[in-house]
Design a protein around this motif. Structure first.
Motif, PDB file in Angstrom:
ATOM      1  N   ARG A   2       0.135   5.448  11.756  1.00 19.88           N
ATOM      2  CA  ARG A   2       1.014   5.458  10.512  1.00 19.88           C
ATOM      3  C   ARG A   2       2.077   7.032  10.971  1.00 19.88           C
ATOM      4  O   ARG A   2       3.130   6.634   9.787  1.00 19.88           O
ATOM      5  N   LEU A  26      -6.312   3.972  11.469  1.00 17.98           N
ATOM      6  CA  LEU A  26      -5.072   3.760  10.973  1.00 17.98           C
ATOM      7  C   LEU A  26      -4.042   4.925  11.336  1.00 17.98           C
ATOM      8  O   LEU A  26      -3.198   4.576  11.414  1.00 17.98           O
ATOM      9  N   THR A  64      -9.795   5.380   7.534  1.00 19.93           N
ATOM     10  CA  THR A  64      -8.400   6.339   7.929  1.00 19.93           C
ATOM     11  C   THR A  64      -8.505   6.609   9.755  1.00 19.93           C
ATOM     12  O   THR A  64      -7.644   7.128   9.653  1.00 19.93           O
ATOM     13  N   ALA A 108       0.692  -1.362  -0.330  1.00 19.98           N
ATOM     14  CA  ALA A 108      -0.351   0.301   0.114  1.00 19.98           C
ATOM     15  C   ALA A 108       0.752   0.558   0.415  1.00 19.98           C
ATOM     16  O   ALA A 108       1.804   1.328   0.461  1.00 19.98           O
ATOM     17  N   GLN A 158      -8.189  -0.884   3.086  1.00 15.73           N
ATOM     18  CA  GLN A 158      -7.799   0.408   2.506  1.00 15.73           C
ATOM     19  C   GLN A 158      -7.808   0.733   0.943  1.00 15.73           C
ATOM     20  O   GLN A 158      -8.373   1.775   0.153  1.00 15.73           O
ATOM     21  N   TRP A 159      -7.021   0.113   0.699  1.00 10.50           N
ATOM     22  CA  TRP A 159      -5.861   0.314  -0.518  1.00 10.50           C
ATOM     23  C   TRP A 159      -6.880  -0.154  -1.533  1.00 10.50           C
ATOM     24  O   TRP A 159      -6.667   0.547  -2.545  1.00 10.50           O
ATOM     25  N   LEU A 202       3.422   0.483   3.058  1.00  9.34           N
ATOM     26  CA  LEU A 202       3.313  -0.431   4.119  1.00  9.34           C
ATOM     27  C   LEU A 202       4.241  -1.521   2.956  1.00  9.34           C
ATOM     28  O   LEU A 202       3.723  -1.581   1.182  1.00  9.34           O
ATOM     29  N   GLU A 258      -4.796  -1.480   6.250  1.00  9.58           N
ATOM     30  CA  GLU A 258      -4.339  -1.136   5.279  1.00  9.58           C
ATOM     31  C   GLU A 258      -4.625  -1.474   3.755  1.00  9.58           C
ATOM     32  O   GLU A 258      -4.850  -0.932   2.436  1.00  9.58           O
ATOM     33  N   ARG A 259      -5.048  -2.725   3.435  1.00 13.67           N
ATOM     34  CA  ARG A 259      -4.828  -3.556   2.235  1.00 13.67           C
ATOM     35  C   ARG A 259      -6.698  -2.944   1.958  1.00 13.67           C
ATOM     36  O   ARG A 259      -6.733  -3.349   0.541  1.00 13.67           O
ATOM     37  N   TYR A 269       5.873  -0.840   8.312  1.00 13.67           N
ATOM     38  CA  TYR A 269       5.232   1.140   7.554  1.00 13.67           C
ATOM     39  C   TYR A 269       6.254   1.544   7.542  1.00 13.67           C
ATOM     40  O   TYR A 269       7.665   1.283   8.216  1.00 13.67           O
ATOM     41  N   LEU A 295       0.464   5.327   0.473  1.00 15.08           N
ATOM     42  CA  LEU A 295      -0.075   6.303   1.760  1.00 15.08           C
ATOM     43  C   LEU A 295       0.247   7.699   0.677  1.00 15.08           C
ATOM     44  O   LEU A 295      -0.425   8.574   1.687  1.00 15.08           O
TER      45      LEU A 295
END
Length: 154
Positions: A114, A110, A107, A20, A72-73, A32, A69-70, A41, A22
């Protein structure tokens, strides 16, 4: 960073896939990645590559965070495919907020994770491209190999 590499060769050479992205600005900033098969990260150390070229803070992300994260990606990638096909505009980018409730929820979950913690490692990145689609559900078209500052390959 422009040469195209075969995925098998990347793996053989110790490069790991970015799952991912960001942030990108004149190069990878945050994302990621697996480090030795474990999700981590990475965050650019300095916004000016001429000062600290390719130095990044790197720290572990647990499996739950990596899965989120994946997720959201994947939402971003779906929007990006529509954007590139001309069926969605920039105003529909899920990162703008208020567009996709799940993206917004992710968001909020996470964001606290981050930022590099005090014990993050500072590593130097070497980047290579695989020639695939820029954005895809399994990640991006670039890979990374990390090394300690002032040393050869890790």
């Amino acid at each position: 960073m422009g040469e195209i590499w075969d995925v098998r060769q990347l793996v053989t050479d110790g490069f790991e896939h970015i799952y991912a992205e960001l942030e990108w600005y004149d190069g990878p900033r945050d994302g990621l990645v697996d480090v030795d098969g474990v999700p981590h990260y990475f965050q650019c150390h300095d916004v000016d590559f001429s000062v600290a070229p390719d130095e990044y803070f790197v720290w572990p992300a647990d499996e739950t965070l990596a899965a989120l994260e994946r997720e959201q990606w994947a939402i971003f990638v779906a929007w990006n495919h529509c954007y590139e096909a001309g069926t969605a505009g920039i105003e529909g980018h899920p990162g703008h907020g208020g567009i996709d409730p799940r993206y917004d929820e992710l968001t909020a979950l996470l964001t606290p994770h981050r930022q590099a913690p005090a014990d993050a490692k500072l590593l130097v990145a070497e980047w290579r491209f695989d020639g695939g689609d820029r954005y895809r559900v399994d990640g991006v078209d670039y890979w990374v190999r990390w090394r300690e500052r002032g040393s050869g390959r890790t």
